[in-house]
Design an enzyme around this catalytic site. Structure first.
Site, mmCIF file in Angstrom:
data_model
loop_
_atom_site.group_PDB
_atom_site.id
_atom_site.type_symbol
_atom_site.label_atom_id
_atom_site.label_comp_id
_atom_site.label_asym_id
_atom_site.label_seq_id
_atom_site.Cartn_x
_atom_site.Cartn_y
_atom_site.Cartn_z
ATOM 1 N N ARG A 23 13.076 -17.898 -48.454
ATOM 2 C CA ARG A 23 14.419 -17.301 -48.394
ATOM 3 C C ARG A 23 14.255 -15.864 -47.916
ATOM 4 O O ARG A 23 13.679 -15.035 -48.626
ATOM 5 C CB ARG A 23 15.056 -17.359 -49.787
ATOM 6 C CG ARG A 23 16.479 -16.812 -49.851
ATOM 7 C CD ARG A 23 17.017 -16.934 -51.272
ATOM 8 N NE ARG A 23 18.358 -16.409 -51.387
ATOM 9 C CZ ARG A 23 18.652 -15.120 -51.534
ATOM 10 N NH1 ARG A 23 17.684 -14.233 -51.594
ATOM 11 N NH2 ARG A 23 19.908 -14.734 -51.629
ATOM 12 N N LYS A 68 12.398 -7.309 -51.650
ATOM 13 C CA LYS A 68 12.584 -7.021 -53.075
ATOM 14 C C LYS A 68 11.748 -5.828 -53.499
ATOM 15 O O LYS A 68 10.817 -5.419 -52.804
ATOM 16 C CB LYS A 68 12.288 -8.269 -53.906
ATOM 17 C CG LYS A 68 13.435 -9.291 -53.760
ATOM 18 C CD LYS A 68 13.327 -10.466 -54.680
ATOM 19 C CE LYS A 68 14.555 -11.366 -54.458
ATOM 20 N NZ LYS A 68 14.408 -12.661 -55.148
HETATM 21 C C1 7PM Z 1 19.755 -7.228 -55.501
HETATM 22 C C2 7PM Z 1 18.614 -7.772 -56.070
HETATM 23 C C3 7PM Z 1 20.476 -7.947 -54.575
HETATM 24 C C4 7PM Z 1 18.218 -9.039 -55.750
HETATM 25 C C5 7PM Z 1 20.069 -9.199 -54.235
HETATM 26 C C6 7PM Z 1 18.960 -9.752 -54.847
HETATM 27 C C7 7PM Z 1 16.955 -15.190 -54.909
HETATM 28 C C8 7PM Z 1 18.116 -15.953 -54.862
HETATM 29 C C9 7PM Z 1 18.630 -13.850 -54.795
HETATM 30 C C10 7PM Z 1 15.681 -15.849 -55.022
HETATM 31 C C11 7PM Z 1 16.906 -17.911 -55.007
HETATM 32 C C12 7PM Z 1 18.097 -11.027 -53.020
HETATM 33 C C13 7PM Z 1 18.466 -11.087 -54.480
HETATM 34 N N1 7PM Z 1 17.296 -13.872 -54.847
HETATM 35 N N2 7PM Z 1 18.108 -17.307 -54.901
HETATM 36 N N3 7PM Z 1 19.162 -15.093 -54.787
HETATM 37 N N4 7PM Z 1 15.718 -17.202 -55.067
HETATM 38 N N5 7PM Z 1 16.838 -19.248 -55.063
HETATM 39 O O1 7PM Z 1 17.128 -10.295 -52.720
HETATM 40 O O2 7PM Z 1 14.604 -15.240 -55.118
HETATM 41 O O3 7PM Z 1 18.767 -11.602 -52.164
HETATM 42 S S1 7PM Z 1 19.592 -12.413 -54.785
#
Ligand code: 7PM
Length: 276
Positions: A249, A219
């Protein structure tokens, strides 16, 4: 006991591998290439030792093109089925859409991962009737605009109160605490400073008495600290474990598992690498 309950009964952190089921640059109206490449990625993460595969059809990704519920279903369901045909890995579905929860509940899945914490119309009811465990995540605002100017008085207490309220809403709707996992939502409507404060104070959330899932892999807050997103993400993951995170995750499953082995060994647990 359900698959997830069995995993959570083990005295070790769990690794959730991120599986994006998104289309590549090829024209693929039938979604075959999308599904096939997702399955290949899932296989890699399963052989690397992932405990859970989190399947996302890009519905709630910040800045991503909105995807219709039917396209999300068309992508996610065949991937669930394909993984299940060859593996007993726990499967999580990353969605906020009631229609997708409905479609996924008849598959053999183990978790609904909703970044909207079941706030969308009908989502609470669909999750309740499915009987499937749910991860409730905090997000300020909505994906498209949440990073524009997030402002908190006290980020820790506001996220804490939000999660308390969502747990109460779930219990009122019939979803018991035994089916819930919580997540402070790193990067979801938070400044860099907010994210750092939340991770630093993560142990405060242990008071809620539920397993904590943390997603900080690759991130932008990590990217603000180091250009090496792999080392940064793995280091951050270990810090989160020290603060009480139960599920990580991540994108980099093999590397995160190696780091966890060292962390557990140093913590006095008997971890032997049989491979060497
Ligand atoms: C752009 C920015 C693309 C952020 C994808 C993301 C989480 C999640 C995501 C989290 C839970 C990523 C995120 N992040 N579900 N889904 N916790 N529970 O980096 O932090 O995959 S999407």
């Amino acid at each position: 006991m359900s698959r997830l309950q069995v995993l959570l009964s083990h005295d070790r952190p769990l690794v959730m591998g991120i599986l994006n089921v998104t289309s590549d640059s090829f024209s693929d109206g039938g979604q075959f290439l999308t599904i096939d490449s997702a399955l290949g990625h899932a296989r890699e993460m399963i052989s690397a030792g992932a405990d859970i595969i989190d399947i996302g059809g890009e519905s709630t990704r910040p800045g991503a093109d909105p995807v219709t519920a039917s396209l999300e279903i068309e992508r996610v369901i065949p991937v669930i089925q394909a993984i299940r045909r060859e593996s007993d890995v726990a499967i999580s579905v990353d969605t906020s859409k009631t229609e997708v929860i409905h479609a996924a509940q008849s598959e053999d899945i183990d978790l609904i991962n909703d970044v909207c914490a079941l706030r969308n119309e009908g989502a609470m009811d669909a999750a309740n009737r499915s009987g499937i465990p749910v991860c409730l995540m905090h997000m300020l605002g909505e994906p498209r605009t949440m990073q524009l100017n997030p402002v908190y008085g006290d980020v820790v207490s506001e996220v804490f109160e939000f999660l308390v309220e969502r747990v109460a809403a779930c219990e009122a709707a019939g979803i018991p605490k035994s089916r819930l996992i919580l997540d402070v939502g790193f990067g979801f409507g938070k400044s860099v400073e907010d994210n750092l404060t939340l991770i630093n104070q993560l142990s405060t959330f242990l008071e809620l008495g539920l397993p904590l899932l943390v997603g900080l892999s690759r991130k932008s807050t990590i990217g603000r600290i180091t250009n090496d997103s792999l080392i940064g993400s793995v280091s951050g993951a270990l810090f989160a474990l020290n603060k009480g995170a139960r599920i990580l995750r991540v994108h980099d499953v093999a590397q995160t598992i190696s780091a966890i082995r060292v962390w557990r060994s140093f913590a006095g647990e008997h971890v032997v690498n049989f491979a060497t």
